[in-house]
Motif scaffolding. Structure first.
Motif, mmCIF file in Angstrom:
data_model
loop_
_atom_site.group_PDB
_atom_site.id
_atom_site.type_symbol
_atom_site.label_atom_id
_atom_site.label_comp_id
_atom_site.label_asym_id
_atom_site.label_seq_id
_atom_site.Cartn_x
_atom_site.Cartn_y
_atom_site.Cartn_z
ATOM 1 N N LYS A 1 0.823 -1.211 0.000
ATOM 2 C CA LYS A 1 0.000 0.000 0.000
ATOM 3 C C LYS A 1 0.857 1.261 0.000
ATOM 4 N N THR A 2 1.921 1.254 0.800
ATOM 5 C CA THR A 2 2.776 2.439 0.896
ATOM 6 C C THR A 2 3.522 2.681 -0.402
ATOM 7 N N TYR A 3 4.097 1.623 -0.965
ATOM 8 C CA TYR A 3 4.854 1.784 -2.215
ATOM 9 C C TYR A 3 3.946 2.254 -3.347
ATOM 10 N N MET A 4 2.785 1.645 -3.493
ATOM 11 C CA MET A 4 1.884 2.010 -4.581
ATOM 12 C C MET A 4 1.378 3.443 -4.424
ATOM 13 N N LYS A 5 1.188 3.877 -3.195
ATOM 14 C CA LYS A 5 0.751 5.252 -2.942
ATOM 15 C C LYS A 5 1.864 6.236 -3.306
ATOM 16 N N VAL A 6 3.082 5.923 -2.887
ATOM 17 C CA VAL A 6 4.227 6.778 -3.220
ATOM 18 C C VAL A 6 4.404 6.844 -4.734
ATOM 19 N N ASN A 7 4.317 5.705 -5.381
ATOM 20 C CA ASN A 7 4.457 5.634 -6.834
ATOM 21 C C ASN A 7 3.407 6.507 -7.515
ATOM 22 N N SER A 8 2.162 6.329 -7.125
ATOM 23 C CA SER A 8 1.053 7.050 -7.755
ATOM 24 C C SER A 8 1.137 8.556 -7.545
ATOM 25 N N GLU A 9 1.609 8.970 -6.366
ATOM 26 C CA GLU A 9 1.625 10.392 -6.030
ATOM 27 C C GLU A 9 2.882 11.118 -6.510
ATOM 28 N N THR A 10 3.842 10.379 -7.030
ATOM 29 C CA THR A 10 5.057 11.005 -7.549
ATOM 30 C C THR A 10 4.835 11.369 -9.011
ATOM 31 N N VAL A 11 4.674 12.646 -9.264
ATOM 32 C CA VAL A 11 4.393 13.127 -10.620
ATOM 33 C C VAL A 11 5.522 14.059 -11.042
ATOM 34 N N ASN B 1 -5.684 1.748 -18.387
ATOM 35 C CA ASN B 1 -5.998 1.976 -16.975
ATOM 36 C C ASN B 1 -6.022 3.483 -16.741
ATOM 37 N N GLN B 2 -7.200 4.029 -16.520
ATOM 38 C CA GLN B 2 -7.347 5.474 -16.377
ATOM 39 C C GLN B 2 -6.601 6.027 -15.168
ATOM 40 N N SER B 3 -6.380 5.191 -14.150
ATOM 41 C CA SER B 3 -5.643 5.659 -12.971
ATOM 42 C C SER B 3 -4.137 5.651 -13.214
ATOM 43 N N TRP B 4 -3.719 5.120 -14.359
ATOM 44 C CA TRP B 4 -2.298 5.028 -14.699
ATOM 45 C C TRP B 4 -1.948 6.132 -15.704
ATOM 46 N N VAL B 5 -2.520 7.317 -15.482
ATOM 47 C CA VAL B 5 -2.296 8.461 -16.370
ATOM 48 C C VAL B 5 -1.859 9.646 -15.525
ATOM 49 N N TRP B 6 -0.670 10.166 -15.807
ATOM 50 C CA TRP B 6 -0.143 11.295 -15.040
ATOM 51 C C TRP B 6 -0.053 12.574 -15.872
ATOM 52 N N GLU B 7 -0.178 12.464 -17.176
ATOM 53 C CA GLU B 7 -0.082 13.645 -18.034
ATOM 54 C C GLU B 7 -1.312 14.532 -17.880
ATOM 55 N N GLN B 8 -1.105 15.822 -18.078
ATOM 56 C CA GLN B 8 -2.184 16.794 -18.005
ATOM 57 C C GLN B 8 -2.455 17.351 -19.402
ATOM 58 N N GLY B 9 -3.726 17.688 -19.665
ATOM 59 C CA GLY B 9 -4.045 18.292 -20.949
ATOM 60 C C GLY B 9 -5.374 17.809 -21.483
ATOM 61 N N GLU B 10 -5.623 18.134 -22.728
ATOM 62 C CA GLU B 10 -6.875 17.770 -23.375
ATOM 63 C C GLU B 10 -6.920 16.279 -23.688
ATOM 64 N N SER B 11 -8.083 15.683 -23.467
ATOM 65 C CA SER B 11 -8.292 14.284 -23.818
ATOM 66 C C SER B 11 -8.942 14.232 -25.200
ATOM 67 N N PHE B 12 -8.334 13.491 -26.116
ATOM 68 C CA PHE B 12 -8.789 13.472 -27.505
ATOM 69 C C PHE B 12 -9.602 12.217 -27.824
ATOM 70 N N GLN B 13 -10.590 12.396 -28.673
ATOM 71 C CA GLN B 13 -11.365 11.265 -29.163
ATOM 72 C C GLN B 13 -10.540 10.509 -30.202
ATOM 73 N N PRO B 14 -10.486 9.199 -30.108
ATOM 74 C CA PRO B 14 -9.697 8.436 -31.079
ATOM 75 C C PRO B 14 -10.363 8.392 -32.450
ATOM 76 N N ASP B 15 -9.549 8.192 -33.474
ATOM 77 C CA ASP B 15 -10.061 8.005 -34.825
ATOM 78 C C ASP B 15 -10.467 6.549 -35.052
ATOM 79 N N TYR B 16 -9.924 5.679 -34.197
ATOM 80 C CA TYR B 16 -10.179 4.245 -34.329
ATOM 81 C C TYR B 16 -9.856 3.626 -32.975
ATOM 82 N N VAL B 17 -10.532 2.531 -32.634
ATOM 83 C CA VAL B 17 -10.291 1.846 -31.360
ATOM 84 C C VAL B 17 -9.902 0.402 -31.631
ATOM 85 N N MET B 18 -8.862 -0.046 -30.942
ATOM 86 C CA MET B 18 -8.332 -1.397 -31.113
ATOM 87 C C MET B 18 -8.099 -1.992 -29.729
#
Length: 242
Positions: free
Chosen positions: A52-62, A210-227
């Motif tokens: 729990k501690t490691y995963m929290k540290v990992n997630s909160e380090t941006v 995994n939406q929780s595995w995203v650290w980048e900030q900015g606009e979210s774009f609609q895809p042209d195709y999904v695979m």
């Protein structure tokens, strides 16, 4: 005729984590095994607390140019400090964690067949990853996929991260193609989807997303195709060349 069919695709670019490999599962399983190793060495008394501690540290380090999958020494420094563990150093823990993680990585025949198919069609292939150089190098060595890529662009190596458009332009320059000729495959609608601002076709790969595995900030774009995943069958369907 689809937009993909109209384009003369000359290059395909692929993200790494959670696109070509399931980073979420890889990290979770490796941290669990790491906690078991620490417990068996009598270095910790509670495995769940470490996880729990490691995963929290990992997630909160941006911060830029780090690897949430391959681990960083600061993750272990903070984790060991918070749990008052002093019988093992952060460097020793990091090395053991990476050893455990690398044992779980194996060549993916589906990805290899997809890349071989693209090569047969004369399409150039690029790896575009917001990652640390050591992590990407370790992945390429373990999977044997290095020879498949015409160019490899790693954020830590060039000092720029997706969604910065200069990142995608670097790939275009190296491949010597126009933006309309390239397709970006990735799981991140922010980091990878930003390619659309240059006119690059964006394929959202959802199999390991995994939406929780995203650290980048900015606009979210609609895809042209999904695979779902990067396989030969999916590539054939996308290119409509089967």
């Amino acid at each position: 005729m689809s937009e993909a069919e109209k384009r003369r695709i000359a290059g395909c670019a692929f993200d790494l984590g959670n696109t070509l490999i399931n980073d979420t599962r890889l990290t979770t399983e490796s941290v669990k095994d790491m906690s078991r190793w620490l417990f068996n060495q009598s270095l910790i008394s509670a495995q769940d607390d470490f996880i729990k501690t490691y995963m929290k540290v990992n997630s909160e380090t941006v911060k830029p140019f780090i690897s949430h999958t391959f681990g960083e020494i600061e993750f272990f420094q903070k984790t060991l400090q918070q749990l008052s563990i002093n019988k093992v150093s952060a460097n020793e823990a990091l090395l053991k964690y990476r050893e455990i993680l690398m044992e779980k990585i194996h060549p993916d025949q589906n990805v290899l067949e997809a890349f071989e198919f693209l090569k047969q069609k004369g399409i150039r292939i690029a790896l575009l990853s917001n990652e640390s150089v050591p992590r990407v190098e370790a992945y390429l060595d373990k999977t044997g996929l290095r020879h498949c890529f015409d160019t490899i662009v790693v954020s830590a190596g060039i000092g720029i991260e997706k969604p910065d458009l200069r990142f995608f332009q670097e790939a275009l320059n190296r491949l010597a193609i126009n933006s309309e000729e390239m397709v970006m495959f990735g799981d991140n609608a922010i980091a990878d989807g930003a390619c659309k601002n240059l006119g690059i076709f964006f394929v959202l790969v959802t199999g390991y997303r995994n939406q929780s595995w995203v650290w980048e900030q900015g606009e979210s774009f609609q895809p042209d195709y999904v695979m779902e995943k990067v396989t030969r069958k999916d590539m054939e369907m996308f290119l409509k060349l089967e």
